[in-house]
Scaffold this motif. Structure first.
Motif, PDB file in Angstrom:
ATOM      1  N   ALA A 115      -1.656   8.479   3.605  1.00 57.88           N
ATOM      2  CA  ALA A 115      -1.802   7.026   3.544  1.00 57.88           C
ATOM      3  C   ALA A 115      -1.728   6.377   4.927  1.00 57.88           C
ATOM      4  N   GLU A 116      -1.030   7.070   5.882  1.00 60.03           N
ATOM      5  CA  GLU A 116      -0.794   6.395   7.163  1.00 60.03           C
ATOM      6  C   GLU A 116      -2.075   6.150   7.954  1.00 60.03           C
ATOM      7  N   GLU A 138      -0.319   9.881  -3.594  1.00 58.35           N
ATOM      8  CA  GLU A 138      -1.356  10.161  -2.600  1.00 58.35           C
ATOM      9  C   GLU A 138      -0.757  10.663  -1.301  1.00 58.35           C
ATOM     10  N   ARG A 139      -1.563  11.375  -0.533  1.00 60.63           N
ATOM     11  CA  ARG A 139      -1.139  11.806   0.790  1.00 60.63           C
ATOM     12  C   ARG A 139      -2.047  11.160   1.837  1.00 60.63           C
ATOM     13  N   ALA A 187       0.732   3.948  -2.906  1.00 59.76           N
ATOM     14  CA  ALA A 187       0.377   5.328  -2.570  1.00 59.76           C
ATOM     15  C   ALA A 187       1.447   6.287  -3.064  1.00 59.76           C
ATOM     16  N   SER A 188       2.728   5.917  -2.915  1.00 61.17           N
ATOM     17  CA  SER A 188       3.779   6.848  -3.306  1.00 61.17           C
ATOM     18  C   SER A 188       3.831   6.984  -4.822  1.00 61.17           C
ATOM     19  N   ARG A 236      -4.817   5.169   6.685  1.00 63.33           N
ATOM     20  CA  ARG A 236      -5.357   3.940   6.146  1.00 63.33           C
ATOM     21  C   ARG A 236      -4.535   2.724   6.571  1.00 63.33           C
ATOM     22  N   ALA A 244       0.832  -1.203   0.000  1.00 60.35           N
ATOM     23  CA  ALA A 244       0.000   0.000   0.000  1.00 60.35           C
ATOM     24  C   ALA A 244       0.867   1.253   0.000  1.00 60.35           C
ATOM     25  N   ILE A 245       1.980   1.210   0.744  1.00 63.75           N
ATOM     26  CA  ILE A 245       2.880   2.357   0.775  1.00 63.75           C
ATOM     27  C   ILE A 245       3.427   2.618  -0.630  1.00 63.75           C
TER      28      ILE A 245
END
Lengths: 290, 393
Positions: free
Chosen positions: A99-100, A96-97, A91-92, A102, A87-88
């Motif tokens: 993400a943590e 996206e911003r 997201a990167s 989620r 997911a990290i």
């Protein structure tokens, strides 16, 4: 106020014949909301009791098998790290911003038995099997959960039980349990059943075995238990033995010594125990049991 | 119902009686307190009140282990079914003998000096005779010593403190070795994701350093069996102090005494007060300084406690001189059975320190092939010097 004999009957309906002290212990443990600690030799039906209880109450059975080195990650919860890493990365790449938020949500949480047990909508039976195999640190951990029924996950907050599970702990005596744990639980020692109870168990489980043979089988197994053995046959072994004898179409244990000595494989499981009960001794014990 | 105890008219009611019963159990060595009283009342309010049901319910609530459960019915009958006699009859042997030892300690000491099994019965083994010359103390005998020996006279608190330090060092010696073994057997290691991800923050979320989980540090347990028969009386002091120290320093350790019987003293030795611990052992160990049945005791151990407490990570420590009145075959068989469980066996013999000592006692000779380490130990200092040997084991 439901009486303990009702519980005993309910269990019997589900194929578990409980001795009075055991049924009483279970009844009180349910009434008082205390965990029940069962001790006894291997094969006397400690684990089976939890199964029968969950069947009688019509609820789930959640089992935590303890072993040496069992830790919180295996018993309570663990984050799904592989998914988090993916997911990290995703997201990167998408830029996206936030993400943590989620990442540490329910989606990425792996429930282990203890967490699962306190998050059920209806109270399940939680079986903590062979607690004496786990380390003492884990015992302390368990105590905390058993007294408050809540679990704190740093990233998520405290999770309080939606329903209090019925807790059954079993121990074989691999090591001494701490006094603190004993004090928190109700206690029952499960013995090998007496002949009448054992016959009842046998007819419950294998109705096809006729009464005379059942009496012989139980008498024989009880006689074998009185011998000097490394590992005495438990109830499970007795049932296997009965199934083997019945499966071979034997009507009388004394009729064929050869068959008897072959079926002993279901009762005696070490070499020295086999040597301790040679065919002649087995035939003699069977003769007395008749 | 007629047998039910009649309580006095001043009695406040059921709760008080239950509290009285809990106190009665406590006096008999049960670990119960106010919380259990409350729980008992609660439990009884949820069952039919009828003697058998009451007994089952109270048994469930008040017993915490098998021994307690086995004693419970008797204690229950004594308190509730005693037809009016409440106090006099319920005092059980444990409580009464406690009193007895306290009050008659002086008397017991005096008789000890003459009675510590100096009754050498010429055993079947000829070797014993040669050693028996002079002192008459090194002969195994089959007699039970019925006299009680007060262990508090044998061991002083200073001894225990010293022994505790030694026991700690020995424990550490074993632990050091265990960590080395763990590194060699590092096949079960996995990736520690929690730490790996935490570390990856420093490199912008890229897990450059994979952190591996270390294999478990699996502690070795010590189970010590101490011979306290007549021939060992001289050495009882350092050995008992050592056991007491060991129990206090290492919470996994296990201790037993044997003479003609085997007694587990682990629980008793863990008592917070070292002197009270010894007092408790005194109660357990009647027969102290009597005959010895090493083979029988080891055999009993291998068949009972060993099944539960001895496995591949146990170091079994036997403290004995090897003078046995029974068949040496029995020792050999028992040790063989024990070593099959995978434990290491250390035999500490006080006589080995003597110049020119040969393990000729038949019991000792029978045991030798099964031992991982056979060493001398007469004093606490000797035990301390074992540290090196244990690391190498």
């Amino acid at each position: 106020m439901s009486d303990w004999t009702d519980l005993q009957n309910d269990l019997e309906q589900d194929g578990y014949v409980a001795a009075p002290d055991l049924a009483m212990a279970l009844h009180l443990s349910l009434e008082l909301g205390r965990p029940l600690l069962l001790e006894g030799e291997a094969g006397v039906g400690k684990t089976e009791l939890a199964r029968a209880l969950s069947a009688a109450k019509g609820c789930d059975l959640i089992r935590l098998q303890c072993y040496e080195g069992l830790d919180a990650a295996q018993a309570i919860y663990e984050w799904n790290y592989q998914r988090q890493l993916l997911a990290i990365r995703a997201a990167s790449e998408a830029g996206e911003r936030g993400a943590e938020d989620r990442l540490f949500s329910e989606d990425y949480l792996l429930e282990r038995p203890l967490l699962r047990a306190i998050r059920q909508p209806t109270p399940p039976v939680l079986l903590i099997d062979e607690i004496d195999r786990a380390d003492e640190e884990f015992e302390a951990f368990l105590l905390e959960i058993l007294s408050d029924f809540q679990i704190t996950i740093p990233e998520l907050g405290t999770i309080t039980a939606t329903s209090r599970p019925m807790v059954i702990l079993t121990a074989n005596g691999t090591r001494d349990l701490s006094d603190a744990l004993r004090r928190r639980c109700l206690y029952a020692y499960v013995d090998y059943p007496d002949p009448a109870t054992e016959r009842a168990i046998l007819t419950r489980r294998h109705p096809e075995v006729e009464p005379r043979l059942a009496a012989q089988i139980v008498g024989f197994v009880q006689a074998v238990r009185r011998e000097e053995l490394e590992k005495k046959p438990g109830v499970a072994e007795m049932l296997d033995f009965a199934a083997a004898v019945a499966g071979l179409g034997v009507n009388d244990l004394n009729s064929d010594p050869a068959v008897l000595s072959v079926t002993l494989a279901t009762l005696l499981k070490t070499r020295s125990d086999r040597a301790a009960i040679p065919p002649e001794v087995a035939a003699r014990l069977a003769g007395k049991a008749a | 119902m007629t047998r039910v105890t009649r309580f006095s008219a001043r009695d406040d009611g059921p709760a008080t009686r239950i509290a009285g019963f809990v106190a009665h159990l406590r006096a008999n060595g049960f670990r119960v307190g106010p919380e259990e009283t409350r729980l008992s009342v609660d439990a009884l309010s949820r069952v039919m009140i009828e003697p058998e049901t009451t007994r089952l319910a109270l048994q469930t609530v008040l017993c915490g282990c098998r021994e307690e459960r086995d004693r419970f019915p008797e204690l229950f009958t004594a308190y509730w079914m005693n037809n009016g006699r409440v106090r006099e009859k319920i005092v059980n042997s444990a409580a009464s003998s406690l009193e007895h030892t306290r009050t008659t300690r002086k008397g017991a000491e005096q008789s000890d000096s003459t009675g510590t099994a100096d009754s050498p019965e010429d055993g079947p083994d000829g070797e014993a005779d040669t050693y028996a010359e002079g002192t008459g103390k090194l002969v195994a005998s089959d007699l039970n010593n019925l006299m009680k020996k007060d262990l508090r006279e044998v061991v002083s608190p200073d001894d225990i403190r010293e022994a505790e330090a030694i026991a700690r060092r020995l424990g550490a010696a074993i632990r050091r070795k265990r960590s080395r073994r763990a590194r060699i057997a590092a096949k079960c290691s996995g990736v520690d994701f929690r730490r790996t991800i935490r570390r990856s923050l420093a490199s912008g979320g890229e897990p450059l350093h994979i952190i591996r989980r270390k294999p478990l540090d699996r502690p070795l347990r010590i189970a010590a069996l101490c011979d306290v028969s007549g021939s060992m009386t001289l050495y009882a002091r350092p050995f008992l102090a050592f056991l007491a120290g060991l129990m206090r320093a290492d919470h996994d350790a296990d201790a037993y005494l044997f003479h003609t019987r085997l007694v587990r003293i682990t629980e008793a030795l863990r008592d917070d007060d070292p002197m009270r611990a010894l007092n408790r052992i005194t109660l357990l160990a009647d027969g102290f300084g009597g005959g010895s049945r090493i083979g029988g005791s080891l055999d009993q151990f291998s068949r009972t406690y060993a099944r539960r407490f001895v496995d591949g990570r146990t170091v079994l420590m036997v403290l004995s001189d090897g003078y046995d009145s029974a068949d040496p075959e029995l020792i050999s068989e028992a040790l063989q059975r024990l070593s099959r469980r995978g434990c290491r066996i250390i035999w500490l013999n006080p006589l080995k320190g003597w110049t020119g000592y040969e393990p000729v006692a038949r019991g000792m000779a029978a045991a030798l092939p099964h031992l991982d380490l056979f060493a001398a130990a007469n004093t606490l200092a000797d035990l301390a010097s074992l540290e090196k040997e244990l690391t190498r084991l």
